[in-house]
Scaffold this motif. Structure first.
Motif, PDB file in Angstrom:
ATOM      1  N   UNK B 160       0.847  -1.194   0.000  1.00 23.67           N
ATOM      2  CA  UNK B 160       0.000   0.000   0.000  1.00 23.67           C
ATOM      3  C   UNK B 160       0.882   1.242   0.000  1.00 23.67           C
ATOM      4  N   UNK B 161       0.455   2.246  -0.720  1.00 19.24           N
ATOM      5  CA  UNK B 161       1.204   3.492  -0.775  1.00 19.24           C
ATOM      6  C   UNK B 161       0.346   4.584  -1.353  1.00 19.24           C
ATOM      7  N   UNK B 162       0.968   5.687  -1.690  1.00 14.17           N
ATOM      8  CA  UNK B 162       0.204   6.863  -2.087  1.00 14.17           C
ATOM      9  C   UNK B 162       0.201   7.134  -3.586  1.00 14.17           C
ATOM     10  N   UNK B 189      -4.448   3.078  -6.058  1.00 13.12           N
ATOM     11  CA  UNK B 189      -5.190   2.461  -7.151  1.00 13.12           C
ATOM     12  C   UNK B 189      -4.293   2.132  -8.335  1.00 13.12           C
ATOM     13  N   UNK B 190      -4.665   1.092  -9.054  1.00 11.83           N
ATOM     14  CA  UNK B 190      -4.066   0.781 -10.358  1.00 11.83           C
ATOM     15  C   UNK B 190      -5.246   0.456 -11.265  1.00 11.83           C
ATOM     16  N   UNK B 191      -5.399   1.213 -12.334  1.00 15.84           N
ATOM     17  CA  UNK B 191      -6.598   1.095 -13.176  1.00 15.84           C
ATOM     18  C   UNK B 191      -6.193   1.007 -14.640  1.00 15.84           C
ATOM     19  N   UNK B 192      -6.768   0.044 -15.367  1.00 15.22           N
ATOM     20  CA  UNK B 192      -6.605   0.041 -16.824  1.00 15.22           C
ATOM     21  C   UNK B 192      -7.986   0.193 -17.445  1.00 15.22           C
ATOM     22  N   UNK B 211      -9.250  11.021  -4.084  1.00 14.15           N
ATOM     23  CA  UNK B 211      -8.992   9.837  -3.263  1.00 14.15           C
ATOM     24  C   UNK B 211      -7.994  10.191  -2.159  1.00 14.15           C
ATOM     25  N   UNK B 212      -8.419   9.983  -0.927  1.00 14.73           N
ATOM     26  CA  UNK B 212      -7.572  10.333   0.230  1.00 14.73           C
ATOM     27  C   UNK B 212      -6.194   9.677   0.167  1.00 14.73           C
ATOM     28  N   UNK B 238      -5.172  19.706 -10.188  1.00 10.20           N
ATOM     29  CA  UNK B 238      -4.453  20.937  -9.824  1.00 10.20           C
ATOM     30  C   UNK B 238      -5.151  21.627  -8.662  1.00 10.20           C
ATOM     31  N   UNK B 239      -6.462  21.660  -8.732  1.00 13.59           N
ATOM     32  CA  UNK B 239      -7.234  22.280  -7.659  1.00 13.59           C
ATOM     33  C   UNK B 239      -7.054  21.560  -6.326  1.00 13.59           C
ATOM     34  N   UNK B 240      -6.829  20.253  -6.373  1.00 13.16           N
ATOM     35  CA  UNK B 240      -6.640  19.496  -5.133  1.00 13.16           C
ATOM     36  C   UNK B 240      -5.167  19.468  -4.709  1.00 13.16           C
TER      37      UNK B 240
END
Lengths: 694, 694
Positions: B160-162, B189-192, B211-212, B238-240
Motif C-alpha cells: 500500500x502506498x500513495x 489504485x491501479x486502473x486500466x 482519493x484520500x 491541480x485544484x486538489x
C-alpha cells in the motif's frame, strides 16, 4: 603515435612495488596489496614502507633502492614531496612504469603544478611510463593484476570479460564500474588516468585496441587536451574492428565550467566533440544508462547487419513505445505485407498485424506460437533485428517452458540477427536467455535504443573513407585581409564567386553596373570593416544608374559616420541573383581538435537559430554529405514548398575541398567565413568571404 | 464534468460477481478470485459459472440473475455474445458497475464495433458505469479490492502506498507496474481502461484527485478522444494540489501509426499534447525510467520551493555529470562566494570549491565532515535542494557509520529542502536513507533530473491563471473568405494591420502608392488563391509609378496563366516597412483539443524549420509569454547581433487575445493564419491573414 608495447609494464607487470604500503587494508597504500592477493596476482609484490619490516604478511622494504630484484611497475601513494623522491629512486632503479595515486599536484593550483612538473620531468628523463598523479589506479582481470585503491571493488569483485574501461576521472570511472558490474558485465582492463601527465585516455584506447581480451572499448572523460591524438586512437580501434563507446561529461556550459575548475583540461566545444566522435565512428553515449546498455549489448558480440527492426509484442501499448524509440533512434520498421498478415492471422486470428505486431493476449493459450510469429516476421521482412516484449511470461514457469524451446530454435536458425527481449523474469531466466544469445533489457525503449546503437556501431565499423583531394599551399599578407584578398584566398579553396568588379567612384560603379546588367549590389571594400552590412556598407537590388549612384554616396557617408578611422578602398559591384538557399560555410580553429569546418543555414537569423554542424578537417565528400543532412539547412536544400532542390552534391564537394584547404594551410589561416554561400540548383557561389590569418 | 461518487462501485465495491469464474487460477476468469482472496477482500464474492456448483471453494451461481443479494460490481470474462447477455442481466439486476475483460470488441474492427455498441448501450441505459471492454482490470490496495487478471501481480504483490496509476493499455500499465513495484513504490489504485467506452483515463484522474490515499497521480495513454475532458481532469487535480505525472506513447509518426492500427484512438499531434500538458501543469515523462523516477520522488511527499540546486560530490567527474543534468533540466546552480569557500577550505583544504563542489577523496578520512559541507552550502546559498554523490560509502559499514548521524541531523534541520543522493549501498542502507527523508537514485543524472521534475511540479502546483479578456462574437459569409474579409475578421481579434488600399487598375495603384509613399507592395486579391506569393501574386519594394504599373500587369498575367479560373477582385497596395521580426500566428482546430493557437518564426523557411509552439485556447498572457520563449523566434525577438529587442509583451497580449477570440468563435472559424505578423520595437502588425471558416 602510440607504442602499445611500452605500456605492458603498466598493465601486465611481472613485478610490482607499492611505495607507502600500509598494513591498514582501508588505506590507499593498503588496498592494492589486499586486491593483488585477493586476485591471486602471480608476480612479485614488494611493499615499501620505511617504518615496517613486514606489511600485510609480506616482507617490506625501506625504499625502492633496497629492492634487489628488477621492478616493472611501482605504485606511489605517499605525500607529494616523498612521491618525487620515490620517483627519483624509480628512475635510478630503471623501473619501467609508475602510477602515482597521490593528489595535491597539478589539480590543486600553481604550487601543485610545480611539484607535478618535477615529478613528471624525472619520469620522462628516465623513460618511465607514468599514470597520474591523482589517479585511482587500474586493473587487468585476465592478468589478475590489481594496481588500484578503488573502494568500489569492495563487495563487487569483477568477473573476467571482454569489456575494457578507460576513464580520466577515478570517481566517474568508479561509478561506471558500479553500474556495469551490477549489470553483469565482465571486464578485461579498467584504467583511470588522473592528471594525464603522460598516459591519457587516447593512448589507453589505442592500447586496448590491441588487447586480445578486449572486444569492447569504453572510455569516459571530461575534456581532452589533444583531439588529434584521440582521433588517432579511434582510428587504431576502427582498424582493429573494435567498437568504441564514449561518454564525455561537461556537455553543457554549466558542466564545462565545472570541468575547468576541476581539471584544467580544455573542454572544447561540445558540438565539436560530438561531430568528431561521429566522424571517427565512436558511439557517444549521452547518459550512464545508455553507456551501460550499449556496452552490455556490444559485449555480447553480435552486431546487426542493418537497421531494420521487427517488433513483436504482447501489448499494443508497448509496441507503440517501441515504435517511438525506433523512430527516435533512426531504425526502420519494415511493414508486413498481405501474405505475412495472412500467415500470422492463420495462427493468431486476433493479432494486430503490422510492425509493431501485437500478438494479442490470446498468445497466453499457447506461448510456443510466439516463436512462429517471430519467424514469419523474419522470413517476410528480412529484418536485421527483432525486439520482443513478453510481459511477465518469464515469471510463470509453465508459460516460460512453452515459450523457450521454439524461441531458442529460431534464435539458432538466424545466427546473424540480433534478438532483443524485455520480459519480467527471475535472474536465472535472464541468464539463460543471455547464454542463448538474446539481449535482455528491463525497459523496452532502452532495449530498442541499444539495438539502434548496435546498428550504428556496425555501420561505423564498416565505413571506409574516400581518398582526399589536394589543396594549394598559400601565403598571406601580414595583418587583416581586405575583402578582395579574403575572396582570393577562398577562391583558391575552389569556391566560386559571382563576377564582381572593384571601382572607386559613383560614376565607375554605374558604368560597371550597366556592363554586368541591373539589378546589382554594391559593397564597401575596407579591411577595417569586418561585418559590412551591420554598418550600412552593403546595398542590394539597385535597378538603375540613379539608385547605384545614390547608394554609393550613402555607403560612404555611413562608413564615415560610423567608423571614421576605417581605410576605404572603394566598392565592389556584383550582379544580384535571385533564388537559391543562403548557407554559411566556415573554418575555425578549435582548441582541442584544430581546424574544424562548419556548415549551416545562412541569413539574418543564423546566430539565433544555431543551425550548424561541424566536422574535423580534412574529410571526404561522404562526411560532408552527413554534415549537411544533420542541419535544418539540409531540409531547406531539398526544396520546400515545391521549390527546386538545390545542388547538395556540389555543396558537399565544396565543403570537402574547403576542409582539405583549411588543413593544408592551418599554419597561416585561423578562420574562414564564407557567408553567404548561395546554393542553387546547379552549383553555388559565395557572395562574401572573410579570412582571418594566424 | 465528473461525478466521482458514481465510480465508487467500480473502485471500492461492497460486493463483486465474476461472470466466467474459473477454477483454473491461471485463467482470466480464475485470477480475480485468487487475487481477491489473497488480498483479503472483505466484500461478498459471487462466482458465476453455469457449469459448476463451486469455484475455488466458493459457492457458484448459474447467472447474475440467480444471485439473491445486491451486487455493486460485476466482472465479465466470457466471450462477446455471452458478455452482452451478462450485461443485460446486470442491467436487470441494477448492478452499479461492470468491468468487461473480454476482447474481440471495438479494437478488432467493424463487426466487433457492432457488438461493442450493443454492450455499451445496455450499460448506458441502465446507468451502469463501465470499464472496458478489452481491459485488464483494476485494483485498490487500501480497500483490498483486486478486480483484475494482471499476470504481473504474480510474485510481485503491491504494497500500500500513495501512488495511483491509470493506463488505457493494460500491457503498458502492466509494464509500468513491474518497474514501479521493483523500485519499491507503494500503490493506492491501479486502473486500466481498455477500450474506454465509458470510464476513461481522464475520469480516473479526476476521481483519484479526490482519493484520500492517492498523493501522486500517474497516467499513461496512447491517445485520447477528448482533450478538453483531459484538461478538465488535470484542472481538478491541480485544484486538489495533487501532482500528475503523464506519459503518452505514440510520440513519433511511426508510433502514432501504431496507435491508429492498435486502438483507433485519435493520436493528435504530439506537440499539442506536449503543450497541453505543460499548460495544465501535468509533468510529462518521456521515458518509463523518467516516469518511475519522478513518481518515486513525488511519492516521498516533499517538493522543493524553487529550482536552486547545490551539488556536493566525492568526485569532480560526477559533479560535472550532475552539472550537465542540472543545466539540461533548467536547474540553477548558485555559486559559492569567498566566505563559503573559506569556510569549506577550513574543513577540507583540498576541496574544489564551487557548485558543483568536489570534496576530494580526503573526505574518506572523516566522513562526518560531509554533513558539515552540505550545511555550509545550504547556509551560504539558500539552495532549495542538494544532490550528493557518495561513491560506494554505503558499502563500507565504518564509513557509513561516520556519515549518517551528522547527515541525518542536517536533513532534520532543513525539513523544506530536497535531499537527493547517489551512493552504492546495500538495500537496507537505501531503505534507511529513504526513511530519513532522502531520495536515493542509482545514477546521478537521473537523480538530478528527478529533482528538476519536482521543482517543475511544485511550480506547476503553485501556478494560478490570470483572468481572460473577452472577444466579440462574429458571423462569417458562406464559402472561402477573400483577403479583405479575412483581415477584417482578424482585426476584430485585436490584431493591427498596416494601412492598405484596395484598387482595381494599374493607374489607381500608382495614385494610391503616391498617397501612401514609396516604396510599396502590391498583392492580388482573390478568394481563389490562398498562397499568393507562390504563384507570383505579390510584388515587394516598388519604388516608383513605373515599377508599380509593371508589377500590376505582371501579377495579372501570372494569375491568368497559373490559375485561369481564379476570380480576381483587384490588388491591395501597402507601404513597405523595413525592420522587425517576421513571425507567424495561427489558430488550428486540433481533433483532440479543439482550438489551438500556434506561434513561430515566419519567413521563407518556416515550414522547414518547424520552429513553432502551441497552446490550447483560450489562455492568458503569462501562457503566451511561455509559448514565445519556447521558440527560436523568442531568441530572435530579444534582438540578435545588437538589433533592438522586439516588443514581446505586446506580442504576448496579441496571442492571448487571439486565443480568446478563437475560442469564442470556434463554431464558425476552423483556422487562422496571420503570416507574416511583424513584431517591431513598439507593437507589431500583420501583413497578411487567411481565415478558414468551418
Amino acid at each position: 603515435m602510440f607504442d602499445g608495447r611500452s605500456l605492458d609494464a603498466l598493465f601486465r607487470p611481472r613485478s610490482i612495488a607499492v611505495v607507502g604500503a600500509s598494513s591498514n587494508p582501508n588505506k590507499i597504500g593498503g588496498r592494492p596489496l589486499v586486491f593483488l592477493r585477493q586476485a591471486g596476482y602471480a608476480g612479485a609484490i614488494y611493499p615499501v614502507n620505511p617504518g615496517a619490516g613486514e606489511v600485510q604478511g609480506l616482507r617490506s622494504f625501506q625504499s625502492i633502492s633496497d629492492i634487489d630484484k628488477p621492478i616493472d611497475h611501482v605504485i606511489i601513494a605517499v605525500p607529494p614531496r616523498e612521491a618525487i623522491a620515490a620517483m627519483k629512486q624509480c628512475a635510478a632503479k630503471k623501473v619501467k612504469a609508475v602510477q602515482v595515486f597521490t593528489s595535491g599536484f597539478g589539480e590543486t593550483g600553481e604550487s601543485g603544478r610545480k611539484l607535478q612538473d618535477e615529478l613528471v620531468a624525472t619520469a620522462k628523463d628516465a623513460g618511465i611510463r607514468l599514470i597520474g598523479p591523482n589517479s585511482l589506479g587500474l586493473f587487468n582481470v585476465p592478468e589478475k593484476f590489481f594496481g588500484t585503491f578503488a573502494t568500489v571493488l569492495d563487495g563487487a569483485w569483477p568477473t573476467a570479460g571482454n569489456v575494457s574501461f578507460a576513464s580520466q576521472s577515478g570517481g566517474f570511472g568508479s561509478l561506471c564500474y558500479v553500474l556495469a558490474q551490477a549489470r553483469g558485465l565482465g571486464f578485461s582492463h579498467f584504467i583511470t588516468t588522473g592528471n594525464e601527465t603522460d598516459v591519457d585516455v587516447a593512448e589507453c584506447i589505442a592500447y586496448l585496441a590491441d588487447d586480445k581480451c578486449t572486444h569492447v572499448i569504453v572510455a569516459a572523460f571530461e575534456g581532452c587536451r589533444d583531439g588529434r591524438r584521440l582521433i588517432a586512437a579511434l582510428e587504431v580501434a576502427h582498424g582493429r574492428g573494435k567498437p568504441v563507446i564514449l561518454m564525455k561529461v561537461g556537455t553543457t556550459e554549466a558542466g564545462a565550467n565545472a570541468v575547468q575548475t576541476h581539471t584544467g583540461a580544455l573542454a572544447g566545444r561540445d558540438a565539436i566533440y560530438d561531430a568528431a566522435f561521429r566522424q571517427f565512428n565512436a558511439y557517444r553515449a549521452h547518459s550512464l544508462d545508455e553507456l551501460v546498455d550499449c556496452t552490455y549489448a556490444a559485449s555480447r558480440g553480435r552486431l546487426p547487419r542493418g537497421s531494420r527492426l521487427g517488433v513483436v509484442t504482447f501489448s499494443g501499448g508497448v509496441g507503440v513505445l517501441a515504435a517511438d524509440a525506433a523512430a527516435e533512434h533512426e531504425l526502420e520498421l519494415p511493414p508486413l505485407d498481405k501474405t505475412a498478415g495472412a500467415r500470422i492471422k492463420s495462427i493468431l486470428p486476433n493479432a494486430t498485424v503490422g510492425n509493431p505486431l501485437d500478438t494479442s493476449a490470446a498468445l497466453v493459450n499457447d506461448l510456443s506460437l510466439y516463436a512462429r510469429i517471430v519467424e514469419i516476421v523474419l522470413e517476410e521482412t528480412s529484418c536485421d533485428m527483432v525486439f520482443g516484449y513478453l510481459a511477465a511470461v518469464g515469471r510463470n514457469p509453465q508459460h516460460y517452458a512453452q515459450l523457450k524451446g521454439p524461441l531458442f530454435e529460431v534464435r539458432r536458425r538466424y545466427p546473424d540477427k540480433l534478438f532483443v527481449l524485455t520480459m519480467a523474469c527471475p535472474e536465472e531466466v535472464r541468464e539463460e536467455l543471455e547464454r542463448e544469445g538474446f539481449l535482455w533489457f528491463e525497459e523496452p525503449a532502452r532495449a530498442v535504443a541499444a539495438a539502434a546503437a548496435m546498428a550504428k556501431l556496425a555501420k561505423g565499423l564498416e565505413s571506409r573513407r574516400a581518398a582526399l583531394g589536394s589543396a594549394p599551399r598559400i601565403t598571406l599578407p601580414r595583418g587583416p585581409l581586405s575583402e578582395i584578398e579574403s575572396k582570393a584566398v577562398v577562391a583558391q579553396a575552389g569556391i566560386s564567386f559571382l563576377p564582381e568588379r572593384f571601382v572607386q567612384s559613383a560614376n565607375d560603379a554605374c558604368e560597371t553596373a550597366r556592363q554586368l546588367g541591373f539589378p546589382v549590389a554594391i559593397k564597401v571594400v575596407s579591411r577595417d570593416i569586418p561585418h559590412k552590412s551591420d554598418i550600412g556598407g552593403v546595398r542590394l537590388d539597385l535597378r538603375d544608374d540613379a539608385q547605384v549612384a545614390a547608394a554609393f554616396d550613402e555607403i560612404m557617408q555611413a562608413v564615415a559616420c560610423k567608423i571614421p578611422q576605417a581605410r576605404v578602398d572603394g566598392v565592389l559591384v556584383t550582379p544580384m541573383v535571385r533564388g537559391g538557399v543562403e548557407t554559411i560555410l566556415g573554418v575555425m580553429r578549435d582548441s582541442v581538435f584544430g581546424p574544424v569546418v562548419m556548415f549551416g543555414l545562412g541569413g539574418a537569423y543564423v546566430e539565433a537559430l544555431k543551425d550548424v554542424s561541424f566536422r574535423v578537417a580534412p574529410f571526404d565528400i561522404g562526411t560532408a554529405r552527413d554534415m549537411i543532412s544533420e542541419t535544418m539547412a539540409g531540409r531547406v536544400l531539398k526544396g520546400i514548398r515545391g521549390a527546386v532542390p538545390a545542388d547538395v552534391e556540389s555543396l558537399a564537394a565544396t565543403l570537402a575541398r574547403l576542409s582539405v584547404f583549411a588543413c593544408a594551410n592551418a599554419d597561416v589561416i585561423n578562420g574562414i567565413d564564407v557567408n553567404p554561400y548561395v546554393v542553387v540548383s546547379n552549383g553555388g557561389y559565395a557572395l562574401d568571404a572573410l579570412v582571418v590569418p594566424t
